[in-house]
Design a protein around this motif. Structure first.
Motif, mmCIF file in Angstrom:
data_model
loop_
_atom_site.group_PDB
_atom_site.id
_atom_site.type_symbol
_atom_site.label_atom_id
_atom_site.label_comp_id
_atom_site.label_asym_id
_atom_site.label_seq_id
_atom_site.Cartn_x
_atom_site.Cartn_y
_atom_site.Cartn_z
ATOM 1 N N THR A 27 18.012 2.844 21.642
ATOM 2 C CA THR A 27 17.236 3.714 20.764
ATOM 3 C C THR A 27 18.168 4.531 19.883
ATOM 4 O OG1 THR A 27 15.616 3.924 22.531
ATOM 5 C CG2 THR A 27 15.461 5.497 20.739
ATOM 6 N N VAL A 28 19.177 5.123 20.525
ATOM 7 C CA VAL A 28 20.115 5.961 19.773
ATOM 8 C C VAL A 28 20.846 5.129 18.716
ATOM 9 C CG1 VAL A 28 22.163 7.409 19.951
ATOM 10 C CG2 VAL A 28 20.414 7.523 21.714
ATOM 11 N N LEU A 29 21.343 3.952 19.114
ATOM 12 C CA LEU A 29 22.084 3.108 18.173
ATOM 13 C C LEU A 29 21.217 2.710 16.984
ATOM 14 C CD1 LEU A 29 24.377 0.598 20.061
ATOM 15 C CD2 LEU A 29 24.947 2.719 18.893
ATOM 16 N N VAL A 300 23.063 11.516 27.691
ATOM 17 C CA VAL A 300 23.823 12.466 26.880
ATOM 18 C C VAL A 300 23.750 12.055 25.411
ATOM 19 C CG1 VAL A 300 26.155 13.263 26.344
ATOM 20 C CG2 VAL A 300 25.373 13.226 28.693
ATOM 21 N N LEU A 301 23.889 10.747 25.154
ATOM 22 C CA LEU A 301 23.745 10.231 23.787
ATOM 23 C C LEU A 301 22.368 10.574 23.232
ATOM 24 C CD1 LEU A 301 25.049 6.561 23.571
ATOM 25 C CD2 LEU A 301 25.903 8.568 22.397
ATOM 26 N N ILE B 109 28.008 -4.010 21.219
ATOM 27 C CA ILE B 109 28.247 -3.070 20.123
ATOM 28 C C ILE B 109 29.127 -1.915 20.587
ATOM 29 C CG2 ILE B 109 27.174 -1.392 18.585
ATOM 30 C CD1 ILE B 109 24.717 -3.151 18.477
ATOM 31 N N VAL B 110 28.748 -1.350 21.742
ATOM 32 C CA VAL B 110 29.486 -0.208 22.260
ATOM 33 C C VAL B 110 30.935 -0.599 22.557
ATOM 34 C CG1 VAL B 110 29.732 1.189 24.329
ATOM 35 C CG2 VAL B 110 27.563 1.128 23.130
ATOM 36 N N GLY B 111 31.124 -1.798 23.108
ATOM 37 C CA GLY B 111 32.473 -2.269 23.399
ATOM 38 C C GLY B 111 33.297 -2.366 22.127
ATOM 39 N N THR B 112 32.678 -2.874 21.058
ATOM 40 C CA THR B 112 33.392 -3.019 19.793
ATOM 41 C C THR B 112 33.734 -1.660 19.193
ATOM 42 O OG1 THR B 112 32.084 -5.003 19.458
ATOM 43 C CG2 THR B 112 33.315 -4.185 17.571
#
Lengths: 440, 217
Positions: A27-29, A300-301, B109-112
């Motif tokens: 959701t945040v992303l 937290v995000l 995505i987070v890893g990148t």
């Protein structure tokens, strides 16, 4: 509008059954990629800095301690002690179960651990004594929920983390600090004792009505022996709670000490846990805490997104402009939390809801500590009713009873808890009396 | 083969980290106590353990990242399964598949993002300067941590490493689900190592045993 998008997206993602942590993160992303100017790079850093606080590390330590205690024979000796003290009353073993849950709750931070530890020994023993299965299951599944009210409590730590560092203002605009773990632990004691008493009373009346078996009175010699055997476990209460309030330990250090102490008594004093089983206990504690910490990270995000979109502030303004008073707001909070308790795990609810509701509550003049206890009691109720009441699943695992049957079984105690919830909600002094007394 | 080594490495790492972190904090607290006792004080005061908290935090963050990957493989992550359970099996299948791919997408995505952060914050410099001995121009060396004084990119590298591993696990679980239709499931209600029958026997030897038999009579 943005608020609506965020919540609908979160809800849809959650309903697909993916892990709650992933749906929060996605959701945040999605929101950051499409609708805001917040630099996306800050997300990577937040994934690390979101949990790099020492207070949060109390969670893995308490889980580890709970793991050792569950398999280390501590609960067994506590139960024997409780049974020898009050087993001769009406519904003796049920009452002893409530007391054992309360004592075990005071050394472990989770409800599920309490139900596992006490239930797996107490329930078969109760059936053997001639109690109906559903009576035992009802008592233990609900009393086990005491685990998140009595200190130490993982849920209260979560609440403290979720609200820490938020800049919130009271009704007249003055800044209000968030509640510390120490204050929350202290505040949980009196409500915990009252709830144990109420659950005990319910048990006693049911037992008297149906004339369940009583046990012969134990002699003082037997009581002394049972006490001496269980004293190692009981001492842990002194280590944790005494340690925190005398200022010897911080809550996290107390949790680490509890883990080491629990390891020591389980392996070397009671010898119920073999040294070769220790790595397995470590591994399962690590897996469980990683799961929780992963939710914390993503929560937290999420709360970072909430704050940057000013959502809690907007809600608070709307609430006050509608002329909603304290009474209506607290009622609303209870309804929302109980409803959320139907779908989600308590830790996730606290982490998602606390940052949203906390600023509104403070704005309306609710004490941060009182609000934490209120949320904890709500979570307790949620743990004891289907479809996701974890305590019920544990009890069902032990007794092999169906969830529907268990739901009927817990009803009397669940009603007591809901009554208690109303008292906690509208009588702040019950939670605040002890912290205020000691603060003076 | 590669998979089995990875599995063991993951389990071994999280087990070690939680145990070591507990030990570190325990020793730090002991040290603080010892420093108040006159005779021992002289020795302990020379030891600096101010880095203990920081080390504990880093160990737990690493544990959390790799433990989360372990959790995917074992199904410990909790989700809302109301809808999945309500739907008929052939429809729920697609929902589960979507969920798993979404997990892989997020962790990827987070890893990148994490990898880029680590690269810009000193890894690039370390690689060029320290390893290859090249002139690095104005590449930043990257900050260090306050107490342990190690490069932050080393500490932060758990984000890309853990997230990519988690991504790999999601794809692995997805592949197995498509192939065999099986999902890893962690039963939170399951009571490990506690056999109900066994425990009743133990309690029968405790002080309540005599009382129990009395009540039955």
């Amino acid at each position: 509008m943005n608020t609506l998008i965020i919540f609908v997206l979160l809800l849809v993602l959650m309903l697909t059954g993916m892990p709650i942590s992933i749906s929060l993160g996605l959701t945040v992303l999605t929101f950051l990629f499409t609708l805001t100017q917040v630099p996306i790079e800050s997300v990577a850093l937040k994934l690390f800095t979101g949990i790099d606080k020492f207070e949060i590390m109390a969670i893995p330590f308490f889980i580890l301690a709970g793991n050792f205690l569950t398999h280390g024979g501590v609960a067994k000796r506590m139960i024997n002690f409780c049974t020898s003290m009050i087993g001769h009353w009406y519904g003796g073993m049920g009452l002893a179960g409530v007391m054992a849950c309360a004592l075990f709750a005071a050394i472990s931070g989770s409800s599920v651990a309490t139900v596992v530890a006490v239930g797996s020994i107490m329930l078969p023993a109760m059936v053997k004594q001639g109690y109906p299965k559903r009576f035992g299951a009802g008592v233990i599944a609900t009393s086990g929920a005491l685990g998140i009210l009595f200190p130490p409590s993982i849920n209260l730590v979560m609440y403290s983390i979720a609200t820490a560092g938020m800049s919130v203002t009271g009704p007249s605009g003055q800044p209000v600090g968030s509640a510390s773990v120490g204050q929350l632990f202290l505040a949980g004691i009196v409500p915990g004792l009252v709830l144990s008493f109420l659950l005990g009373v319910t048990t006693w009346f049911r037992a008297k009505k149906f004339d369940y078996p009583r046990m012969p009175r134990a002699s003082w010699g037997e009581r002394w022996r049972a006490f001496r055997e269980s004293v190692w476990g009981l001492l842990l209460i002194v280590v944790v709670i005494g340690g925190i309030y005398s200022g010897v330990f911080t809550p996290t250090e107390a949790a680490a000490m509890a883990a080491v102490y629990a390891f020591f008594i389980s392996v070397f004093v009671y010898k119920d846990l073999k040294l070769k089983d220790v790595p397995r206990s470590l591994k399962s504690a690590a897996a469980m805490s990683s799961m929780l910490l992963y939710i914390v990270t993503n929560a937290v995000l999420f709360s970072f997104l909430m704050t940057s979109e000013q959502i809690p502030q907007a809600m608070a303004a709307w609430m006050t402009s509608q002329g909603f008073g304290l009474v209506v707001f607290l009622l609303l909070v209870n309804v929302i939390l109980l409803a959320a308790g139907n779908f989600m795990d308590p830790a996730a609810i606290v982490l998602i809801m606390a940052p949203i509701l906390f600023p509104v509550a403070v704005k309306l003049g609710v004490d941060p500590v009182h609000f934490g206890i209120l949320m904890a009691v709500n979570m307790e109720v949620g743990l004891c009713h289907p479809p996701v009441g974890l305590n019920l699943y544990v009890a069902s695992g032990i007794t092999k009873m169906g969830i529907t049957e268990l739901t009927v079984a817990v009803a009397p105690w669940l009603l007591t808890m809901i009554g208690f919830l109303i008292v906690v909600t509208y009588w702040p002094s019950l939670s605040l009396w002890l912290p205020h007394l000691l603060a003076r | 083969m590669f998979n089995r080594i990875l599995d063991h490495l993951e389990e071994w790492l999280i087990t070690f980290l939680i145990g070591a972190a507990t030990l570190v904090i325990f020793l730090a607290v002991l040290h603080r106590f010892a420093s108040t006792i006159p005779w021992i004080q002289d020795y302990t005061i020379k030891l600096d353990v101010s880095w203990a908290q920081e080390l504990c935090i880093y160990m737990f963050v690493w544990m959390a990242k790799f433990g989360a990957a372990y959790g995917v493989r074992h199904g410990t992550h909790v989700g809302v399964d109301v809808l999945v359970r309500a739907l008929p099996k052939d429809k729920a299948k697609y929902l589960v598949m979507f969920g798993l791919l979404a997990g892989a997408l997020f962790t990827g995505i987070v890893g990148t993002l994490g990898a880029r952060f680590v690269w810009d914050n000193g890894f690039h410099y370390a690689l060029m300067h320290t390893l290859l001995g090249q002139d690095v121009g104005d590449l930043p060396e990257g900050p260090t941590t306050p107490d342990l004084e190690i490069h932050t990119w080393i500490v932060y590298s758990c984000v890309p490493l853990g997230s990519y591993l988690m991504c790999f696990r999601f794809l692995q679980v997805f592949w197995r689900f498509v192939r065999d239709g099986e999902l890893p499931h962690h039963d939170h209600g399951h009571v490990e190592g506690v056999d109900p029958l066994d425990e009743t026997e133990i309690i029968a030897h405790g002080p309540t045993a005599a009382a129990g038999q009395g009540a039955q009579r």
